[in-house]
Design an enzyme around this catalytic site. Structure first.
Site, PDB file in Angstrom:
ATOM      1  N   LYS A   1      17.343-165.850  26.961  1.00  0.00           N
ATOM      2  CA  LYS A   1      16.999-166.003  28.365  1.00  0.00           C
ATOM      3  C   LYS A   1      18.141-166.612  29.176  1.00  0.00           C
ATOM      4  CE  LYS A   1      12.973-164.141  28.366  1.00  0.00           C
ATOM      5  NZ  LYS A   1      12.807-162.783  29.007  1.00  0.00           N
TER       6      LYS A   1
ATOM      7  N   HIS B   1      13.121-158.204  35.011  1.00  0.00           N
ATOM      8  CA  HIS B   1      12.403-158.535  33.774  1.00  0.00           C
ATOM      9  C   HIS B   1      11.419-157.398  33.554  1.00  0.00           C
ATOM     10  CE1 HIS B   1       9.474-161.378  31.490  1.00  0.00           C
ATOM     11  NE2 HIS B   1      10.269-160.734  30.665  1.00  0.00           N
TER      12      HIS B   1
ATOM     13  N   SER C   1       3.954-161.634  30.096  1.00  0.00           N
ATOM     14  CA  SER C   1       3.532-161.626  28.706  1.00  0.00           C
ATOM     15  C   SER C   1       2.048-161.277  28.597  1.00  0.00           C
ATOM     16  CB  SER C   1       3.794-162.997  28.077  1.00  0.00           C
ATOM     17  OG  SER C   1       3.377-163.031  26.743  1.00  0.00           O
TER      18      SER C   1
ATOM     19  N   LYS D   1       3.682-154.609  28.359  1.00  0.00           N
ATOM     20  CA  LYS D   1       4.988-154.063  28.764  1.00  0.00           C
ATOM     21  C   LYS D   1       5.716-153.392  27.587  1.00  0.00           C
ATOM     22  CE  LYS D   1       7.827-157.253  30.066  1.00  0.00           C
ATOM     23  NZ  LYS D   1       8.856-157.395  29.035  1.00  0.00           N
TER      24      LYS D   1
ATOM     25  N   ASP E   1      12.845-155.294  27.716  1.00  0.00           N
ATOM     26  CA  ASP E   1      12.649-156.596  28.361  1.00  0.00           C
ATOM     27  C   ASP E   1      13.498-156.861  29.601  1.00  0.00           C
ATOM     28  OD1 ASP E   1      11.202-159.022  28.385  1.00  0.00           O
ATOM     29  OD2 ASP E   1      12.870-160.075  27.468  1.00  0.00           O
TER      30      ASP E   1
ATOM     31  N   ARG F   1       7.431-164.027  16.687  1.00  0.00           N
ATOM     32  CA  ARG F   1       8.299-163.002  17.283  1.00  0.00           C
ATOM     33  C   ARG F   1       9.160-162.311  16.238  1.00  0.00           C
ATOM     34  NH1 ARG F   1       8.498-161.985  23.120  1.00  0.00           N
ATOM     35  NH2 ARG F   1       7.253-163.634  24.061  1.00  0.00           N
TER      36      ARG F   1
END
Length: 533
Positions: free
Chosen positions: A201, A220, A238, A242, A257, A323
């Site tokens: 990020k 984003h 989130s 997506k 992303d 993740r």
């Protein structure tokens, strides 16, 4: 100082002040990083080869611990209502202390690019204390060609030292964890957290700051492209789908992303994906599931059977936010270039747990800007005793934590690009129908995919529409192949008065949230906002 690796940059580590480190390992390959991570006890190898790691107490971003240096460069360019400030002196003290901490220690360096568009990419050097962090960022950014490494000159540097603890008095931090951003020096310092997403990020934040000045829109979002070169942009917070909805077997995935929209079209900021693993299944998401069986994938906080080494994606013991980080090349239909033409469709995803929004709506550019600046989704009721209703979430530009500039800058730029390239705009609700969370049901993904397909192939533009009574956008009355009963949310509720009350409540939330933007938008966007009152 010992230096090893695939390619040792001519623009050496002394430029980063790490000449006191005992060893620097440059651009190691995945197998080398595996060996180092295993030798250090940083991770384990799961069944079929992925590297399994734990991030400790930090299983997500530490949003409250991010600070931006407030100086002459940033005083009038940063959205200070949304970003915490620190002084140049505090940053310099943190930088000096982290360099002192580096003495006698080993670090890994990856020289990478942020951005697939060669015109606008950001040459990025990432220095990590943990070996697996090096593989993580190698997976997620774009690796230069060998000849590009020979003259690699970083314009942006990230130092991620989880073992160093910030001092609240000396560095101005809130805790021992700190993400310190200096846009003037183009350096980000990360300490006190092992969550690797902070590094990812940080690249997004730097591009978010630098690109709008060049009339390039940072987003984003995920992006895919059809056989005819018709790219589509998917915005969404989130939990809105997506990653899932953009991973369409009939379309090429550009990225899942972070992207830019320049004069050349859209381009991925990254070279990989960072997908949620919780409740992952081969049936629902086969392409993503397959990456968990690959050597080179990094799995964070996924539970593994210690004897069979089989993974349990339904176990959230370590984290709800488990993740997986893997190269985009692990997805069968991924783009080889990370670029595509100007988008034909803009999709804004929301998971409306109030059960008010239609499954799909068509928006004008001004309505799209209104919903982009709103950035709405809803979280379902948590586990806290007595909490039974959904909670609205408004994250402007679908990524407020990563927006250093005022949202209106991004919103105006997006609206202009939409109008310039005649992109169609759609609001898609992947949330609840037939009632709010706890009463209704989740929107059937089969119907969502069918509606999206109709939007992307252009056939949805040819059906009859009605004007939504709550927000003023266009809603299809009927769509071939789609259960017509879900198209009008009010009709799906047994309790019509309950729907009306819930709709009034949601509209009020939108109005109250958007009030802070009313002085920053033009009359057309204000009209779109007033239509919701």
């Amino acid at each position: 100082m010992k230096q090893t690796g695939f390619h040792i940059s001519k623009n050496g580590i002394e430029h980063q002040g790490l000449d006191k480190a005992s060893a620097i390992h440059w651009n190691l390959r995945p197998s080398q990083i595996y060996e180092m991570a295993l030798a250090r006890g940083e991770g384990e190898i799961a069944d079929s080869g992925p590297l399994l790691v734990k991030t400790g107490s930090h299983t997500g971003r530490s949003a409250q611990d991010k600070f931006i240096v407030r100086d002459a460069t940033t005083e009038d360019t940063i959205w200070w209502d949304n970003n915490k400030s620190m002084t140049s002196e505090q940053f310099d003290a943190l930088h000096a202390d982290m360099l002192d901490y580096s003495a006698g220690k080993e670090f890994l360096v990856q020289d990478l690019f942020g951005g697939a568009d060669a015109t606008h990419r950001l040459a990025t050097r990432v220095v990590t204390e943990l070996a697996w962090h090096s593989l993580f960022i190698q997976n997620l950014l774009i690796e230069p060609e060998t000849q590009e490494l020979e003259g690699f000159d970083p314009s942006f540097v990230i130092m991620n030292f989880p073992g160093f603890k910030a001092d609240t008095a000396r560095h101005g931090s809130r805790t021992e964890t700190m993400i310190a951003v200096n846009f003037d020096k183009k350096i980000v310092l990360i300490c006190g957290t092992s969550y690797a997403g902070e590094t990812k990020k940080s690249v997004f934040s730097m591009l978010n700051y630098a690109l709008p000045a060049k009339r390039v829109m940072p987003m984003h979002c995920s992006v895919n492209v059809g056989d005819a070169g018709d790219s589509a942009v998917f915005f969404g917070l989130s939990g809105t789908g997506k990653t899932t909805l953009s991973a369409d077997p009939n379309r090429v995935l550009v990225g899942d992303d972070e992207h830019g929209w320049s004069e050349n079209g859209v381009f991925n900021f990254e070279g990989g994906c960072y997908a949620k693993m919780i409740n992952l299944s081969a049936e629902a998401e086969p392409e993503i599931f397959a990456t968990t069986k690959r050597f080179g994938t990094v799995l964070e906080n996924v539970v593994m059977d210690p004897e069979t080494r089989e993974l349990d994606f339904d176990d959230n013991t370590l984290a709800e936010n488990s993740r997986g980080a893997y190269p985009l090349s692990f997805i069968p239909n991924a783009s080889e270039t990370g670029t595509a033409g100007h988008p034909k469709n803009i999709i804004m995803l929301t998971a409306d747990a109030f059960g008010v929004l239609p499954p799909i709506s068509r928006m004008t550019p001004s309505q799209a800007m209104y919903h982009f600046l709103s950035g709405y989704t809803a979280k379902v009721a948590g586990t806290e005793k007595g909490v039974t209703e959904p909670e609205a979430t408004f994250s402007t530009c679908f990524g407020a934590p990563f927006m250093p500039r005022h949202p209106s800058e991004y919103g105006n730029l997006l609206r202009d690009l939409i109008a310039e390239h005649d992109a169609k705009c759609w609001l898609v609700n992947t949330g609840w129908t037939g009632g709010a969370y706890g009463i209704g049901n989740r929107m059937p993904i089969k119907e969502t995919r069918a509606l999206l397909s109709a939007a992307l192939d252009g056939s949805l533009n040819n059906v009859e529409f009605r004007v939504d009574e709550n927000f003023g956008f266009d809603v299809p009355v009927s769509v071939p192949g789609v259960d017509g009963s879900i198209l009008n949310p009010r009709d799906t509720w047994a309790d019509k008065d309950g729907y009306d009350a819930q709709a009034k409540k949601l509209v009020s939330m939108f109005v109250n949230n958007f009030d802070k933007f009313m002085d920053h938008v033009d009359e057309n966007v204000r009209a779109a906002a007033l239509a919701a009152e």
